[in-house]
Design an enzyme around this catalytic site. Structure first.
Site, PDB file in Angstrom:
ATOM      1  N   LYS A  14      18.705 -12.222 -11.804  1.00 56.83           N
ATOM      2  CA  LYS A  14      19.164 -12.032 -12.881  1.00 56.83           C
ATOM      3  C   LYS A  14      20.722 -11.132 -12.680  1.00 56.83           C
ATOM      4  O   LYS A  14      21.070 -11.926 -11.584  1.00 56.83           O
ATOM      5  CB  LYS A  14      18.095 -10.336 -13.309  1.00 56.83           C
ATOM      6  CG  LYS A  14      16.908 -11.268 -13.454  1.00 56.83           C
ATOM      7  CD  LYS A  14      15.926 -10.099 -14.113  1.00 56.83           C
ATOM      8  CE  LYS A  14      14.946 -10.494 -15.163  1.00 56.83           C
ATOM      9  NZ  LYS A  14      13.866  -9.862 -15.191  1.00 56.83           N
ATOM     10  N   ARG A  61       7.521 -12.065  -9.064  1.00 58.18           N
ATOM     11  CA  ARG A  61       7.355 -13.110  -9.846  1.00 58.18           C
ATOM     12  C   ARG A  61       9.011 -13.487  -9.768  1.00 58.18           C
ATOM     13  O   ARG A  61       9.914 -13.370 -10.079  1.00 58.18           O
ATOM     14  CB  ARG A  61       8.083 -12.307 -11.358  1.00 58.18           C
ATOM     15  CG  ARG A  61       7.761 -13.953 -12.453  1.00 58.18           C
ATOM     16  CD  ARG A  61       7.576 -13.213 -13.976  1.00 58.18           C
ATOM     17  NE  ARG A  61       7.177 -14.758 -14.619  1.00 58.18           N
ATOM     18  CZ  ARG A  61       8.850 -14.896 -15.300  1.00 58.18           C
ATOM     19  NH1 ARG A  61      10.286 -14.403 -15.446  1.00 58.18           N
ATOM     20  NH2 ARG A  61       8.726 -15.809 -16.087  1.00 58.18           N
TER      21      ARG A  61
END
Length: 279
Positions: free
Chosen positions: A221, A255
């Site tokens: 991210k 995840r």
């Protein structure tokens, strides 16, 4: 602690690694790489070879500014992949917010609904409640993918995320979703600046007061890019470090895109006694 899903009762005494299968042309990290059904099916099998415990299949990109596909577009992307994935012997999660898609993937055999909108879309909560035993992951997001990163604001990000998740947990329980079917996700990167994400990570352990296990997604991210200065495809090490930091603060499922590296890192931490079992 356990997470009950449709076909599997998942043991969370050790952290579980959820492998990401994006069947989309525009996801921020791997958009287009697995956009065809055949490529996505092969990727499912590859992630299992790398050690994934759970597969998470998504047909809608939720990167900042992403455009929402039609229901039919989303279904055309994920249905055949889900039908294949449920034959592979592991829990299958579908990342969607639409009741129509949820209904179709549950009919196809999916075990888990992973919803970035925390079952707030019309009909979604009632649909999941009508399928006893289906796992549900409820995530926090400020705003929506179109606008969530424009000007996110919190007075106290940890407290506000906790309040939201507590409210959605209560709504799910009231609707009839069994408590042991529910997982919570603080929503790193969804309507949060780098400062918000790091503050939330530091305070993540306090979310344990909600009484349900946490699933987190830090993989590749933007915040990791801001910390390291690395572009998205050079964030593997940072992603693994963030996953371990989240596990240290109570997350039981991570995840990730980089399954093999994450699985190895979790094994080393476990061997070193750095991961406490949760009973």
């Amino acid at each position: 602690m356990w997470w009950q899903t449709r076909r599997f009762r998942i043991d969370l005494s050790r952290p579980q690694v959820m492998g990401i299968v994006n069947v989309t042309p525009d996801s921020f990290s791997d958009g287009g790489q697995h956009a065809s059904s055949a490529a996505a099916m092969a990727h499912c099998e590859q992630l299992l070879q790398e050690g994934a415990d759970i597969l998470d299949i998504g047909g809608e990109s939720t990167r900042p500014g992403a455009q929402t596909p039609t229901v039919q577009e989303e279904l055309s992307r994920v249905l055949s992949v889900v039908r294949h994935a449920v034959t592979l012997g592991v829990p299958v999660s579908v990342d969607t917010s639409r009741a129509e898609v949820m209904a179709a993937v549950l009919e196809a055999g999916a075990d888990i609904i992973n919803d970035v909108r925390a079952l707030q879309s019309p009909g979604s909560l009632a649909l999941v409640a009508a399928h006893p035993g289906v796992g549900a992951c409820l995530m926090h997001m400020q705003g929506d993918p179109h606008s969530m990163q424009q000007a996110p604001h919190y007075s106290d990000v940890v407290a506000e995320v906790q309040q939201f998740l507590a409210a959605r947990l209560a709504a799910a329980l009231q609707a009839g979703v069994p408590e042991d079917c529910i997982m919570l996700d603080p929503g790193y990167g969804f309507g949060k600046t780098a400062t918000h994400n790091l503050d939330l990570l530091r305070g993540q352990a306090t979310l344990s007061v909600l009484g349900r296990p946490l699933l987190i997604g830090w993989s590749r991210k933007r915040t990791l890019g801001e910390i390291t200065g690395k572009p998205v495809h050079e964030r593997q090490a940072a992603s693994v470090a963030a996953a371990l930091a989240g596990i240290q603060r109570g997350a039981r499922i991570v995840r990730v895109h980089d399954v093999a590296a994450t699985v190895d890192a979790v094994k080393v931490w476990a061997a070193a006694g750095l991961i406490d079992n949760i009973q």
